[in-house]
Design a protein around this motif. Structure first.
Motif, PDB file in Angstrom:
ATOM      1  N   ASP A  49       1.360  -0.843   0.056  1.00 53.33           N
ATOM      2  CA  ASP A  49      -0.210  -0.292  -0.552  1.00 53.33           C
ATOM      3  C   ASP A  49       0.886   0.758   0.183  1.00 53.33           C
ATOM      4  O   ASP A  49       1.918   1.395   0.793  1.00 53.33           O
ATOM      5  N   ALA A  50       0.267   2.132  -1.148  1.00 56.85           N
ATOM      6  CA  ALA A  50       1.032   3.237  -0.215  1.00 56.85           C
ATOM      7  C   ALA A  50       0.820   4.147   1.070  1.00 56.85           C
ATOM      8  O   ALA A  50      -0.241   4.217   1.601  1.00 56.85           O
ATOM      9  N   PRO A  51       1.511   4.948   1.362  1.00 59.63           N
ATOM     10  CA  PRO A  51       1.167   5.104   2.527  1.00 59.63           C
ATOM     11  C   PRO A  51      -0.430   5.900   3.351  1.00 59.63           C
ATOM     12  O   PRO A  51      -0.834   7.035   1.782  1.00 59.63           O
ATOM     13  N   SER A  52      -0.415   5.586   4.312  1.00 64.52           N
ATOM     14  CA  SER A  52      -2.226   6.412   4.482  1.00 64.52           C
ATOM     15  C   SER A  52      -2.215   7.244   6.073  1.00 64.52           C
ATOM     16  O   SER A  52      -1.129   6.211   6.798  1.00 64.52           O
ATOM     17  N   CYS A  53      -2.535   7.945   6.477  1.00 64.47           N
ATOM     18  CA  CYS A  53      -2.133   9.258   7.776  1.00 64.47           C
ATOM     19  C   CYS A  53      -2.866   7.773   8.236  1.00 64.47           C
ATOM     20  O   CYS A  53      -3.819   7.573   8.140  1.00 64.47           O
ATOM     21  N   ARG A  54      -2.453   7.339   9.906  1.00 64.51           N
ATOM     22  CA  ARG A  54      -2.752   6.394  11.159  1.00 64.51           C
ATOM     23  C   ARG A  54      -4.085   6.573  11.558  1.00 64.51           C
ATOM     24  O   ARG A  54      -4.900   6.254  11.846  1.00 64.51           O
TER      25      ARG A  54
END
Length: 275
Positions: A49-54
């Motif tokens: 996955d591409a980064p996503s905000c936690r």
């Protein structure tokens, strides 16, 4: 995106990660060595996955002028994030934050920020990227001028019984940050006997000793600290048995006097009969 780990059956160490999935049953394998074209199998697969905000939504960060705060931007990413970027936006412009002002690792980036003027309050955003791609929506932090909250006001005691009492106050200024409220109950020491916290400045106090005078103090608090105390009237719960005895004692005295008068013998005189 689905990833596959491939093992070549005709040589040692010929492994490759494949990132293209045409259908649930068809994969395209690339970058295999020549002697491994027709002899390989899938060892394992996973999701990349591409980064996503936690954390979702906008995080509020409060700081007074000249106060330094560390803002941590955390992301979920597989493989780990390789690059982080920060931006600052106020009502006037959007600026890139210099890379030497923050530190990063595979899952988080930390920025030390110190507002010194009104224009330094605004929105900070952080985004990351990895081999899969760039983060679609940045992590957003709202910088606000903040301090300790003001004390609760107009505090009152009401609905007092032998067992409990209600306490209500009006919230003061929150200092620019979310605040909560605390009621402390003291008796004969500097350490509170009871602590009651609440999202609103209202509490129910119960379970205290009878015939002991209790001092109540209400405060507000946020991430910057506690407000000044709001002092309330003292509370005293009377022992119900003692209160009952207080009422019965005069009544018993009157009853004994009446009984004595009614049961005393009559005295006869020449003027007639009288008590």
């Amino acid at each position: 995106m689905v990833t596959f780990k491939i093992e070549c059956l005709t040589c040692t160490g010929c492994k490759v990660v494949v990132r293209l999935l045409l259908s649930p049953k068809t994969i395209v394998v690339s970058r295999l060595s020549a002697n491994c074209k027709d002899s390989w199998h899938v060892m394992s697969c996973g999701v990349a996955d591409a980064p996503s905000c936690r954390s979702s939504g906008v995080s509020v960060v409060g700081a007074a002028r000249g106060e330094s705060v560390v803002i941590v931007c955390e992301v979920d990413a597989d493989p780990p994030a390789a690059v982080f970027k920060w931006k600052f936006n106020n009502s006037g412009e959007t600026l890139d934050v210099a890379a030497d002002r923050y530190t990063s690792n595979g899952s988080a980036s930390s920025l030390k920020y110190t507002p010194v003027a009104d224009l330094d309050y605004g929105t900070l955003s952080c985004s990351a990227s990895n081999e899969v791609g760039a983060q679609l929506a940045p992590c957003v932090f709202q910088m606000v001028a903040a301090g300790k909250p003001h004390a609760p006001r107009n505090c009152t005691l009401w609905n007092q019984t032998a067992e409990s009492v209600e306490v209500s106050c009006v919230a003061g200024f929150d200092g620019g940050l979310p605040q909560r409220f605390l009621l402390e109950v003291y008796s004969d020491s500097a350490v509170p006997r009871v602590n009651l916290s609440s999202d609103e400045p209202s509490w129910t106090v119960r379970g205290l000793e009878w015939d002991v005078r209790h001092r109540l103090v209400a405060v507000a608090f946020n991430s910057k600290g506690r407000s000044a105390p709001a002092r309330l009237d003292d509370v005293l719960f009377r022992d119900p048995e003692k209160r009952t005895g207080w009422w019965l004692s005069p009544l018993n005295t009157i009853t004994r006097h009446l009984s004595t008068i009614i049961n005393s013998p009559l005295k006869h005189t020449s003027a007639g009969t009288r008590l």
